[in-house]
Scaffold this motif. Structure first.
Motif, PDB file in Angstrom:
ATOM      1  N   LEU A 221       0.856  -1.195   0.000  1.00  0.00           N
ATOM      2  CA  LEU A 221       0.000   0.000   0.000  1.00  0.00           C
ATOM      3  C   LEU A 221       0.882   1.230   0.000  1.00  0.00           C
ATOM      4  CD1 LEU A 221      -3.156   0.681   2.163  1.00  0.00           C
ATOM      5  CD2 LEU A 221      -1.351   2.393   1.990  1.00  0.00           C
ATOM      6  N   SER A 222       0.643   2.124  -0.967  1.00  0.00           N
ATOM      7  CA  SER A 222       1.396   3.373  -1.057  1.00  0.00           C
ATOM      8  C   SER A 222       0.415   4.538  -0.991  1.00  0.00           C
ATOM      9  CB  SER A 222       2.182   3.418  -2.371  1.00  0.00           C
ATOM     10  OG  SER A 222       2.938   4.614  -2.467  1.00  0.00           O
ATOM     11  N   ILE A 223       0.673   5.489  -0.108  1.00  0.00           N
ATOM     12  CA  ILE A 223      -0.189   6.656   0.052  1.00  0.00           C
ATOM     13  C   ILE A 223       0.654   7.912   0.077  1.00  0.00           C
ATOM     14  CG2 ILE A 223      -0.203   6.332   2.582  1.00  0.00           C
ATOM     15  CD1 ILE A 223      -2.956   7.706   2.619  1.00  0.00           C
ATOM     16  N   ASP A 224       0.167   8.963  -0.557  1.00  0.00           N
ATOM     17  CA  ASP A 224       0.813  10.263  -0.430  1.00  0.00           C
ATOM     18  C   ASP A 224      -0.238  11.368  -0.437  1.00  0.00           C
ATOM     19  OD1 ASP A 224       0.046  10.630  -3.074  1.00  0.00           O
ATOM     20  OD2 ASP A 224       2.032  11.217  -3.773  1.00  0.00           O
ATOM     21  N   LEU A 225       0.207  12.564  -0.082  1.00  0.00           N
ATOM     22  CA  LEU A 225      -0.670  13.730  -0.088  1.00  0.00           C
ATOM     23  C   LEU A 225      -0.667  14.360  -1.472  1.00  0.00           C
ATOM     24  CD1 LEU A 225       0.305  15.486   3.268  1.00  0.00           C
ATOM     25  CD2 LEU A 225      -1.765  14.164   2.807  1.00  0.00           C
ATOM     26  N   THR A 226      -1.819  14.830  -1.914  1.00  0.00           N
ATOM     27  CA  THR A 226      -1.868  15.605  -3.150  1.00  0.00           C
ATOM     28  C   THR A 226      -1.861  17.085  -2.771  1.00  0.00           C
ATOM     29  OG1 THR A 226      -4.297  15.651  -3.185  1.00  0.00           O
ATOM     30  CG2 THR A 226      -3.197  13.813  -4.298  1.00  0.00           C
ATOM     31  N   GLY A 227      -1.193  17.878  -3.572  1.00  0.00           N
ATOM     32  CA  GLY A 227      -1.136  19.312  -3.302  1.00  0.00           C
ATOM     33  C   GLY A 227      -0.226  19.700  -2.165  1.00  0.00           C
ATOM     34  N   SER A 228       0.684  18.801  -1.784  1.00  0.00           N
ATOM     35  CA  SER A 228       1.550  19.108  -0.643  1.00  0.00           C
ATOM     36  C   SER A 228       2.554  20.212  -0.967  1.00  0.00           C
ATOM     37  CB  SER A 228       2.287  17.839  -0.186  1.00  0.00           C
ATOM     38  OG  SER A 228       3.073  17.303  -1.237  1.00  0.00           O
ATOM     39  N   THR A 229       2.948  20.313  -2.246  1.00  0.00           N
ATOM     40  CA  THR A 229       3.884  21.383  -2.619  1.00  0.00           C
ATOM     41  C   THR A 229       3.247  22.747  -2.417  1.00  0.00           C
ATOM     42  OG1 THR A 229       4.954  19.954  -4.246  1.00  0.00           O
ATOM     43  CG2 THR A 229       5.300  22.321  -4.472  1.00  0.00           C
ATOM     44  N   ARG A 230       1.999  22.874  -2.862  1.00  0.00           N
ATOM     45  CA  ARG A 230       1.298  24.146  -2.680  1.00  0.00           C
ATOM     46  C   ARG A 230       1.081  24.429  -1.204  1.00  0.00           C
ATOM     47  NH1 ARG A 230      -4.468  26.073  -5.426  1.00  0.00           N
ATOM     48  NH2 ARG A 230      -4.594  28.067  -4.310  1.00  0.00           N
ATOM     49  N   MET A 231       0.750  23.386  -0.427  1.00  0.00           N
ATOM     50  CA  MET A 231       0.530  23.580   1.002  1.00  0.00           C
ATOM     51  C   MET A 231       1.795  24.099   1.674  1.00  0.00           C
ATOM     52  SD  MET A 231      -0.824  20.827   3.851  1.00  0.00           S
ATOM     53  CE  MET A 231       0.695  19.875   3.889  1.00  0.00           C
TER      54      MET A 231
ATOM     55  N   GLN B  15       3.896  26.034   0.461  1.00  0.00           N
ATOM     56  CA  GLN B  15       4.062  27.449   0.141  1.00  0.00           C
ATOM     57  C   GLN B  15       3.076  28.327   0.893  1.00  0.00           C
ATOM     58  OE1 GLN B  15       3.543  27.181  -4.115  1.00  0.00           O
ATOM     59  NE2 GLN B  15       5.730  26.874  -4.501  1.00  0.00           N
ATOM     60  N   ASP B  16       1.924  27.747   1.251  1.00  0.00           N
ATOM     61  CA  ASP B  16       0.886  28.513   1.944  1.00  0.00           C
ATOM     62  C   ASP B  16       1.103  28.571   3.450  1.00  0.00           C
ATOM     63  OD1 ASP B  16      -0.341  28.955  -0.493  1.00  0.00           O
ATOM     64  OD2 ASP B  16      -1.782  27.310  -0.262  1.00  0.00           O
ATOM     65  N   LEU B  17       1.805  27.578   3.991  1.00  0.00           N
ATOM     66  CA  LEU B  17       1.997  27.512   5.439  1.00  0.00           C
ATOM     67  C   LEU B  17       3.440  27.853   5.803  1.00  0.00           C
ATOM     68  CD1 LEU B  17       0.148  24.133   6.215  1.00  0.00           C
ATOM     69  CD2 LEU B  17      -0.817  26.448   6.223  1.00  0.00           C
ATOM     70  N   THR B  18       3.631  28.218   7.047  1.00  0.00           N
ATOM     71  CA  THR B  18       4.992  28.408   7.533  1.00  0.00           C
ATOM     72  C   THR B  18       5.695  27.051   7.555  1.00  0.00           C
ATOM     73  OG1 THR B  18       4.417  28.026   9.856  1.00  0.00           O
ATOM     74  CG2 THR B  18       4.210  30.299   9.015  1.00  0.00           C
ATOM     75  N   PRO B  19       7.014  27.024   7.457  1.00  0.00           N
ATOM     76  CA  PRO B  19       7.719  25.735   7.493  1.00  0.00           C
ATOM     77  C   PRO B  19       7.381  24.910   8.727  1.00  0.00           C
ATOM     78  CG  PRO B  19       9.198  27.466   6.774  1.00  0.00           C
ATOM     79  CD  PRO B  19       7.932  28.150   7.204  1.00  0.00           C
ATOM     80  N   GLU B  20       7.233  25.589   9.872  1.00  0.00           N
ATOM     81  CA  GLU B  20       6.941  24.871  11.109  1.00  0.00           C
ATOM     82  C   GLU B  20       5.547  24.235  11.067  1.00  0.00           C
ATOM     83  OE1 GLU B  20      10.053  27.751  11.583  1.00  0.00           O
ATOM     84  OE2 GLU B  20       7.960  28.029  10.940  1.00  0.00           O
ATOM     85  N   LEU B  21       4.564  24.997  10.572  1.00  0.00           N
ATOM     86  CA  LEU B  21       3.198  24.480  10.520  1.00  0.00           C
ATOM     87  C   LEU B  21       3.063  23.394   9.458  1.00  0.00           C
ATOM     88  CD1 LEU B  21       0.370  24.606  11.617  1.00  0.00           C
ATOM     89  CD2 LEU B  21      -0.119  26.538  10.098  1.00  0.00           C
TER      90      LEU B  21
ATOM     91  N   LEU C  95      -7.094  26.080   8.286  1.00  0.00           N
ATOM     92  CA  LEU C  95      -5.980  25.488   7.556  1.00  0.00           C
ATOM     93  C   LEU C  95      -6.505  24.734   6.328  1.00  0.00           C
ATOM     94  CD1 LEU C  95      -3.953  24.112  10.599  1.00  0.00           C
ATOM     95  CD2 LEU C  95      -3.476  26.174   9.272  1.00  0.00           C
ATOM     96  N   PRO C  96      -5.690  24.611   5.293  1.00  0.00           N
ATOM     97  CA  PRO C  96      -6.148  23.908   4.081  1.00  0.00           C
ATOM     98  C   PRO C  96      -6.384  22.426   4.355  1.00  0.00           C
ATOM     99  CG  PRO C  96      -3.802  24.404   3.945  1.00  0.00           C
ATOM    100  CD  PRO C  96      -4.309  25.139   5.139  1.00  0.00           C
ATOM    101  N   LYS C  97      -7.401  21.886   3.686  1.00  0.00           N
ATOM    102  CA  LYS C  97      -7.699  20.465   3.860  1.00  0.00           C
ATOM    103  C   LYS C  97      -6.643  19.621   3.161  1.00  0.00           C
ATOM    104  CE  LYS C  97     -10.651  19.747  -0.206  1.00  0.00           C
ATOM    105  NZ  LYS C  97     -11.978  19.276  -0.675  1.00  0.00           N
TER     106      LYS C  97
END
Length: 313
Positions: A129-139, A141-147, A218-220
């Motif tokens: 089973l392989s899972i990843d987040l979609t849109g993580s690159t954009r996220m 850019q929208d959030l602080t590195p810590e968040l 926060l973004p979903k």
């Protein structure tokens, strides 16, 4: 992904159970092919069962000849560690809320041993089973590195816990995702567990992670899941004096990732070799997808393009 052999599952229903020896706890179980899946019919003068899913006819003689091969074979049972996926997800909401608020940091000693230890160069059958987040690159850019790190860490934490609840093992983390494996000896049971695990992951997104993120502005999060199964080999890479890493090598590992890449947002896709070994319950929830023209992966048994199915809600 199949190699040079087709593994087929037969779903049975229990008609009667007889107690043979109470002291030794021995029972006789009478079973028959599940009529929801198999139609009893005559073909070319032979009586047998027609599999309405895989379009295969099994003569009664074939089944009778197969029965002696089951004598003295162990029966494996892999019960999951939670009773209800939805209830489990709801039970995690308090921790998720507190984690996002910086009020709680769940730390426990690792109790899971490395299943692959001592299995160097061993061949196994596994569900991958392989899972990843979609849109993580954009996220990012929208959030602080810590968040951003906090949200991804929360996602990986919850996915890894779900894998464990369904008797799987985390093989590795892949930045904004992870790869898990569900090994033998109970391959058929682990197919069902892996599919159940994927559905629990989906529930976690919809009913715990995203509601908590939304309430904080926060973004979903969205995901893609790819699942495949087949033979793999355990190998260790890297020089021992610097750094080694134990890994699984095989078609099913790479194909699971390729299947994940095919998935749309919040979609679970499953390779044919996993689908044909899944329970009737799951077969009724799968739908074959149209493959892209450049899909370059083939079934080694039939020579046709390797089929991929969507696991519906």
């Amino acid at each position: 992904m199949p190699s040079d052999k087709i593994d087929l599952r037969m779903d049975l229903v229990t008609e009667k159970v007889e107690l043979i020896d109470e002291e030794k706890n021995i029972y006789r179980i009478y079973q028959k092919p599940d009529p929801r899946r198999y139609e009893k019919k005559e073909l070319n003068g032979e009586m047998g069962y027609y599999d309405k899913f895989d379009k295969i006819f099994f003569s009664e003689k074939v089944l009778e000849d197969a029965m002696p091969t089951l004598i003295d074979k162990d029966i494996y049972y892999s019960p999951v560690k939670i009773e209800n996926s939805h209830d489990y997800v709801i039970s995690r909401r308090d921790f998720i809320e507190q984690f996002l608020d910086g009020k709680f940091n769940e730390k426990t000693d690792s109790i899971q041993t490395d299943f692959l230890e001592g299995l160097e160069n061993t061949e196994l059958r596994c569900v991958i089973l392989s899972i990843d987040l979609t849109g993580s690159t954009r996220m990012s850019q929208d959030l602080t590195p810590e968040l951003n790190l906090q949200v991804i860490g929360l996602f990986l934490n919850e996915m890894a816990l779900i894998v464990d609840k369904f008797n799987g093992h985390v093989l590795k983390y892949t930045g904004d995702g992870l790869m898990a494996y569900f090994p033998e000896p109970n391959f058929i049971g682990m197919v069902d567990n892996a599919l159940d695990c994927a559905c629990a992951m989906r529930i976690m997104f919809f009913h715990a992670l995203n509601p908590a993120l939304k309430s904080r502005g926060l973004p979903k999060l969205s995901f893609r899941i790819g699942i495949d199964s087949g033979k793999v080999r355990v190998n260790t890479f890297g020089p021992h004096e610097i750094k080694t890493q134990r890994d699984l090598i095989g078609d099913s590992v790479s194909i699971a990732v390729k299947i994940q890449d095919l998935a749309n947002e919040n979609q679970i896709l499953v390779g044919s070799s996993t689908v044909v070994n899944s329970h009737l319950y799951w077969r009724n929830k799968t739908k074959k997808i149209k493959l892209p023209a450049d899909w370059a992966y083939f079934d080694k048994v039939t020579g046709n393009k390797y089929k991929v199915y969507q696991l519906k809600e």
